[in-house]
Design an enzyme around this catalytic site. Structure first.
Site, PDB file in Angstrom:
ATOM      1  N   SER A   1       0.852  -1.194   0.000  1.00 26.50           N
ATOM      2  CA  SER A   1       0.000   0.000   0.000  1.00 26.50           C
ATOM      3  C   SER A   1       0.887   1.243   0.000  1.00 26.50           C
ATOM      4  CB  SER A   1      -0.952  -0.033   1.201  1.00 26.50           C
ATOM      5  OG  SER A   1      -1.968   0.926   1.066  1.00 26.50           O
TER       6      SER A   1
ATOM      7  N   ASP B   1      -8.139  -6.547  -4.911  1.00 25.91           N
ATOM      8  CA  ASP B   1      -7.805  -5.397  -4.077  1.00 25.91           C
ATOM      9  C   ASP B   1      -8.915  -4.347  -4.171  1.00 25.91           C
ATOM     10  OD1 ASP B   1      -6.677  -3.002  -2.973  1.00 25.91           O
ATOM     11  OD2 ASP B   1      -4.684  -3.814  -3.330  1.00 25.91           O
TER      12      ASP B   1
ATOM     13  N   HIS C   1      -6.736  -6.269  -0.335  1.00 27.32           N
ATOM     14  CA  HIS C   1      -5.691  -5.265  -0.197  1.00 27.32           C
ATOM     15  C   HIS C   1      -4.646  -5.702   0.822  1.00 27.32           C
ATOM     16  CE1 HIS C   1      -3.728  -1.461  -0.490  1.00 27.32           C
ATOM     17  NE2 HIS C   1      -3.956  -1.147   0.774  1.00 27.32           N
TER      18      HIS C   1
END
Length: 540
Positions: free
Chosen positions: A187, A410, A444
Site C-alpha cells: 500500500s 484489491d 488489499h
C-alpha cells in the site's frame, strides 16, 4: 475491526553512506557478533541531512531471538525502531514500509530470509515523521495542514533517512554496515518501495512493492473520493449496503469462475469477467439476495474508473469482479468502521489537509468536481508523493532487484494501475531487474476468499544474493482458525497457473505455468499520462 487495527496489521506484514557494502552475504548459519554493547548506542549520529538521535537501546529476550531494541528519531521528527539480533545476525538489513497515512510506529517483525534460524536480519520501521491522532490514526492527515516539514517526511524523505540512520547504527553495533539491504511494504509501503528505487537507488539492494500506491495524488484525491461519492444517496446514507455483498459476490463467481478453466471459487484474472449486476435486480421485495435499480447503478460505477464529463479517465482502473466481499468497510460503511467508509475518511483527510499547497484553497469530498481542472489542481502536490518514474536505470545499474505484486481482488487500490505501470516500465518485455506477480482473490495487502497470504521476500533475497530469478511464488489460503486451506503458485506475470489434471486443486504442486491467452495490453490512456515524467527526484 477498526481501520487502525487493519493497517497496523498490514504494516507488520508490512554509516553516512546510503548504500550497502558490495560484499557477499554471510553463509547460512554464520553470525556476526556485536562489537559494542547495546547501551552504548544511546547517543547521537552525525549524518549530513539526517541528524539521528538514539533515545533508548535495551537488550530484549523472550520467545524470539535475543536482540538490541533501538528507539530514536531522525531530525526533525522521524521516529524509528530498529531491532538488532545479538547472536544470530547474518549481515542483512530489512526495512518495512507502513500503510495509509502512517503516523504510528509498528514494531518491526523478524523475517524469514531463508536461513535455518530466525532473527538473522536486522529490522526497522518508522512512523514516517508524524503521530496520527485517534481513533483510526492511519487515516489522519491533520498533522500536514500547516507543517511542510512533516509533509516532506511523509512524501519522500522518511524511509530514506531511516535507511541511513539504521545503517549507521548497524555499523556502530556490528563494526560493519549491512552486506545486503532490503525493503518491503504494501500500500503506502509499496509506494515507498517504488519511491526508494526511483529516487534513492543506492539505499536498497532489493525492494518488494506490494499493491503500491504509486499514483498517490489521483488515488487519494480522486479515486477514494469517487468511491465515497458513488455509494452516497441524496441524504448521505449508503445506497449499497454490506448485506448485499455476499449475494453479489456469489453471482459473480457463479458467472465467471470457469473462465480460467477451473471451478475453484476464484477468478484467476477478473478482467475476463463481464458480469452484469442487472441480473440481480429485485423482481419483488428488496432482500439481501437482490439489488435495487439504484444499487445496480452503484455497482456498475464501482466496476468502472472515475471519468470526467467527456469520458476521460481520472484514474487508471476500478473495482474488479470478485472483490465485492472486500467492499465492506472500505467502500460500504459498517458498524465496525463507525458508519463511515474508510475510503471517505482517507479522501476527506487528503483533500482537507494534504492534497494542496499549504494555505491554498482545499476541496471537500461532497463538493469535489470530477473534472480535468480539479485533477490538475491536485497535481503539483501529488507529484511529490507519486512514485511513477519510469527511470530506474540507476537502481538497475547497481544490480537492484524489484518485485512488484498486487492482489486481483484489491478493494483499495485497483490492480489495473500496477499493471499499467509495469508495462510502461518494461515495455512488455522481460527485464533482468523487475518482476510482477498478480495474486488471484487476494484483497488489499492480504486476506481474501481463497488465497489470503502472499510474501515474495525470500524469493527476492535469493534473486539478489544467489542470482535466482523468481519465476513463481506460492500464495497461501488460511481459514479463520489459521489452517492452510489452499496453496497456489503465482507465476511471473503474464504467465498463468494451469491445473495439470492430477491431485488436489488446493495443492500448488499440481499446477504448471502457461503463457497468457493473448499478449497483455495494460497501458491505460488516462488524464495522468504526464505524471510518469513528473515523478522524478524532488528537493531532498
Amino acid at each position: 475491526m477498526r481501520p487502525f487495527r487493519i493497517f497496523a496489521a498490514l504494516a507488520t506484514l508490512l554509516l553516512a553512506t546510503t548504500g550497502s557494502a558490495p560484499a557477499e552475504a554471510a553463509p547460512a548459519g554464520s553470525a556476526v557478533r556485536p562489537v559494542t554493547t547495546c547501551a552504548d548506542l544511546v547517543r547521537g549520529f552525525t549524518l549530513p541531512g539526517a541528524a539521528t538521535h538514539v533515545t533508548a537501546a535495551t537488550v530484549v529476550t523472550g520467545d524470539g531471538p535475543e536482540y538490541c531494541g533501538v528507539q530514536g528519531y531522525v531530525e526533525p521528527a522521524v521516529r524509528f525502531e530498529l531491532r538488532l539480533p545479538t547472536k544470530t545476525y547474518a549481515g542483512r538489513y530489512l526495512q518495512y514500509g507502513c500503510g495509509a497515512y502512517c503516523g504510528v510506529l509498528t514494531p518491526p517483525a523478524f523475517a524469514d530470509c531463508g536461513l535455518p534460524h530466525g532473527g538473522d536480519v536486522a529490522v526497522a520501521a518508522t512512523d514516517d515523521g508524524h503521530i496520527g491522532r485517534t481513533p483510526a490514526v492511519v487515516d489522519d492527515g491533520s498533522w500536514g495542514e500547516h507543517d511542510q516539514a512533516a509533509r516532506n517526511d511523509f512524501e519522500f524523505r522518511a524511509p530514506h533517512v531511516v535507511s541511513r540512520a539504521s545503517k549507521a547504527i548497524i555499523q556502530a553495533f556490528y563494526g560493519a554496515p549491512p552486506r545486503k539491504s532490503y525493503f518491503t511494504g504494501c500500500s503506502d509501503g509499496g509506494r515507498e518501495g517504488l519511491l526508494l528505487a526511483q529516487r534513492y537507488p543506492a539505499d536498497f539492494d532489493g525492494v518488494v512493492a506490494g499493491a503500491p500506491a504509486g499514483y498517490w495524488g489521483p488515488l487519494l484525491g480522486v479515486y477514494q473520493t469517487w468511491l465515497a461519492r458513488v455509494n452516497a444517496g441524496a441524504d448521505g446514507s449508503p445506497v449499497l449496503t454490506a448485506a448485499k455483498l455476499s449475494a453479489l459476490h456469489n453471482a459473480v463467481v457463479a458467472a465467471c469462475d470457469r473462465l480460467d478453466g477451473l471451478a475453484d471459487g476464484q477468478l484467476d484474472d477478473p478482467r475476463a469477467c463481464h458480469f452484469d449486476p442487472a441480473t440481480l435486480t429485485c423482481a419483488g421485495p428488496d432482500t439481501p439476495a437482490c439489488l435495487t435499480p439504484a444499487q445496480v447503478g452503484v455497482v456498475r460505477k464501482l466496476y468502472a474508473p472515475p471519468t470526467d464529463a467527456r469520458g476521460t479517465l481520472l484514474y487508471p482502473g476500478g473495482q474488479q469482479p470478485g472483490s465485492e466481499l472486500a467492499w465492506a468497510g472500505w467502500i460500504v460503511p459498517t458498524p465496525e468502521t463507525g458508519g463511515v467508509s474508510f475510503a471517505r475518511s482517507l479522501a476527506d483527510n487528503y483533500l482537507r489537509y494534504l492534497g494542496y499547497p499549504i494555505d491554498a484553497p482545499a476541496a471537500k469530498v461532497d463538493d469535489f468536481a470530477f473534472t480535468r481542472g480539479e485533477f490538475d489542481r491536485l497535481t503539483p502536490v501529488g507529484a511529490r508523493y507519486n512514485a511513477l518514474s519510469l527511470d530506474l536505470s540507476a537502481f538497475q545499474r547497481r544490480g537492484g532487484k524489484l518485485v512488484l505484486w498486487h492482489g486481483f481482488a484489491d478493494q483499495a487500490i485497483p490492480p489495473a494501475g500496477t499493471l499499467d505501470y509495469y508495462q510502461r516500465l518494461t515495455h512488455g518485455r522481460p527485464q533482468d531487474f523487475a518482476r510482477l506477480f498478480m495474486v488471484p482473490s487476494l484483497k488489499h495487502c492480504g486476506g481474501g476468499t481463497t488465497l489470503t497470504e502472499f510474501d515474495p521476500l525470500r524469493e527476492l533475497v535469493a534473486w539478489v544474493e544467489r542470482g535466482t530469478t523468481p519465476t513463481a511464488v506460492t500464495a497461501t489460503g488460511r481459514d479463520g482458525a489459521g489452517n492452510v486451506t489452499r496453496t497456489r503458485p503465482v507465476f511471473t506475470y503474464p504467465q498463468r497457473a494451469v491445473y495439470d489434471g492430477t491431485g488436489s486443486i488446493d495443492d500448488a504442486a499440481n499446477f504448471r505455468p502457461a503463457p497468457p491467452k493473448s499478449a497483455p495490453h495494460d497501458v491505460v490512456d488516462w488524464a495522468g499520462d504526464g505524471l510518469y515524467v513528473l515523478s522524478g527526484p524532488v528537493a531532498r
